[in-house]
Design an enzyme around this catalytic site. Structure first.
Site, mmCIF file in Angstrom:
data_model
loop_
_atom_site.group_PDB
_atom_site.id
_atom_site.type_symbol
_atom_site.label_atom_id
_atom_site.label_comp_id
_atom_site.label_asym_id
_atom_site.label_seq_id
_atom_site.Cartn_x
_atom_site.Cartn_y
_atom_site.Cartn_z
ATOM 1 N N ASP A 45 -9.226 -4.826 -5.433
ATOM 2 C CA ASP A 45 -9.022 -3.460 -4.419
ATOM 3 C C ASP A 45 -10.050 -2.371 -4.663
ATOM 4 O O ASP A 45 -9.757 -2.034 -5.592
ATOM 5 C CB ASP A 45 -7.222 -3.915 -4.459
ATOM 6 C CG ASP A 45 -6.749 -2.908 -3.093
ATOM 7 O OD1 ASP A 45 -7.074 -2.021 -2.935
ATOM 8 O OD2 ASP A 45 -5.809 -3.445 -2.878
ATOM 9 N N SER B 29 0.507 -1.325 -0.078
ATOM 10 C CA SER B 29 -0.228 -0.077 0.016
ATOM 11 C C SER B 29 1.124 0.997 0.242
ATOM 12 O O SER B 29 1.500 1.387 -1.255
ATOM 13 C CB SER B 29 -0.709 0.124 1.014
ATOM 14 O OG SER B 29 -1.761 0.970 1.188
ATOM 15 N N HIS C 86 -7.582 -5.201 -0.656
ATOM 16 C CA HIS C 86 -6.134 -4.272 -0.651
ATOM 17 C C HIS C 86 -5.816 -5.595 0.993
ATOM 18 O O HIS C 86 -4.259 -5.043 1.185
ATOM 19 C CB HIS C 86 -6.175 -3.389 0.285
ATOM 20 C CG HIS C 86 -5.356 -2.338 0.077
ATOM 21 N ND1 HIS C 86 -4.817 -1.449 -1.674
ATOM 22 C CD2 HIS C 86 -5.209 -1.285 0.624
ATOM 23 C CE1 HIS C 86 -3.721 -0.523 -0.894
ATOM 24 N NE2 HIS C 86 -3.904 -0.726 0.327
#
Length: 398
Positions: free
Chosen positions: A343, A172, A372
């Protein structure tokens, strides 16, 4: 806030006294542990250090120098540095059982594993010059994490291990600051052997996460609502939810779905028995400025530095009226990418825009059903992602 706490307390009392909402699962011991304690709880060696950045932030860094299976090998091991994502901390890499947590898997595979923390989270909330109670302490975004945190931590690891290069794994926002640091700091980029990007985020033009909704909030109103210091720190209420509310059978799924709303849905791949661990360490907090930077990125659809709000302010920081763009094409570090088809934050369309710009892309895999958080917590993450990383690092040794 008090209304929520009252409701949560009522749920806890009704559940305990009258047996409503199902049984209260025995809590996981890691719920009240810090990073070092979580590592040693599972029988792994731990070293804890403090890294001081150029601008005075003190970051906790943890090291797992070897695994349980290879402690007798005293030779130099390849170094792997793990960097967490937005509103997270190093606990993300050790929150599952050892056979399902990337940090432990890498240590058992024979690697020297380091866990980083970004400024402002639970384990990086100190500064030599500013108190965390001051506005000045929180005047940062992912720009500063890339400019100061990564270089300081990587330099520390290189000096401590005596190795010239390391493998970098980012998830991320951990990929975001990697893209910035390795494209703008050539000397730092030379220290990265391979960049493993999980759920990579550069542009967020197509994101469907809650950040997308926040883009409509003007900066003045944003600060009025959230203040100008910390955003979403872990607090007593979160801990209470983790241990007294979400640990109940009937509410377990509801709480896990609250996590999915932010990042995408994949309930079949989610280990609900570890939910109390996830919630007891997340969110770990960041700055309001960092979150506003992300809303700016959604609005512009570009990958660029923080906009200070006026040409005058921008000139003071960048010597130009507009914030500069980040150019990932300038990053020559070999990179392997994994992204998820479901995601909501690192949307596949944004990843599709990113991939052609990476000049040294060595591997890409899209996992259609991944969201995610699956990259750090999914039950099949070893099969879908981690085993590939271990194999690639192993091949790199030859």
């Amino acid at each position: 806030m008090w209304l929520l706490l009252t409701m949560a307390s009522l749920i806890s009392v009704l559940g305990t006294t009258h047996g409503l909402f199902g049984k209260l699962h025995p809590g996981s011991p890691e719920v009240t542990m810090n990073i070092s304690q979580m590592i040693t709880y599972w029988g792994y060696p731990n070293e804890e250090y403090e890294v001081v950045t150029e601008d005075g932030y003190i970051l906790e860094v943890n090291r797992i120098p070897y695994g349980k299976k290879n402690s007798g090998n005293t030779g130099q091991r390849p170094v792997v540095f793990l960097q967490h994502g937005l509103l997270a901390s190093a606990t993300n890499w050790i929150s599952n059982l050892p056979n399902n947590s990337l940090a432990f898997i890498l240590a058992d595979a024979g690697y020297d594993v380091w866990l980083g923390n970004s400024r402002g989270n639970t384990w990086a909330r100190r500064n030599l010059y500013y108190s965390p109670d001051s506005v000045e302490f929180w005047a940062f975004s992912f720009d500063e994490m890339a400019k100061y945190d990564l270089p300081a931590t990587i330099d520390f690891i290189v000096k401590k291990t005596g190795q010239k290069q390391l493998h970098y794994v980012g998830h991320s926002q951990g990929t975001t600051i990697g893209f910035i640091a390795f494209s703008t700091n050539p000397s730092l980029a030379k220290r990265i052997k391979t960049f493993y990007a999980l759920a990579p985020v550069a542009t967020v033009k197509y994101t469907k996460s809650l950040i997308n909704k926040l883009r409509f909030v003007p900066q003045s109103l944003f600060k009025f609502i959230f203040g100008d210091k910390i955003f979403y720190p872990h607090n007593f209420f979160d801990q209470f939810l983790a241990t007294e509310v979400c640990s109940r059978e009937m509410l377990n799924l509801l709480c896990s779905n609250a996590l999915f709303i932010i990042c995408g849905f994949d309930s079949k791949n989610f280990n609900t028995s570890r939910l109390d661990v996830y919630l007891s360490h997340n969110p770990a907090g960041t700055s309001v400025q960092n979150m506003f930077h992300w809303t700016q990125a959604v609005k512009s659809g570009k990958f660029q530095a923080y906009d200070w709000g006026s040409p005058v302010q921008n000139r003071m920081h960048y010597d130009q009226s507009q914030p500069p763009y980040y150019n990932v094409t300038a990053m020559n570090v070999p990179i392997a990418v994994w992204n998820g088809g479901k995601d909501l934050l690192a949307d596949p369309q944004d990843v599709g825009l990113l991939l052609p710009k990476l000049p040294n892309l060595i591997y890409h895999k899209e996992i259609p059903f991944y969201n995610h958080l699956d990259f750090i917590w999914a039950m099949d993450a070893p099969q879908e992602v981690y085993n590939d990383i271990v194999s690639m690092i192993s091949e790199d040794k030859k």
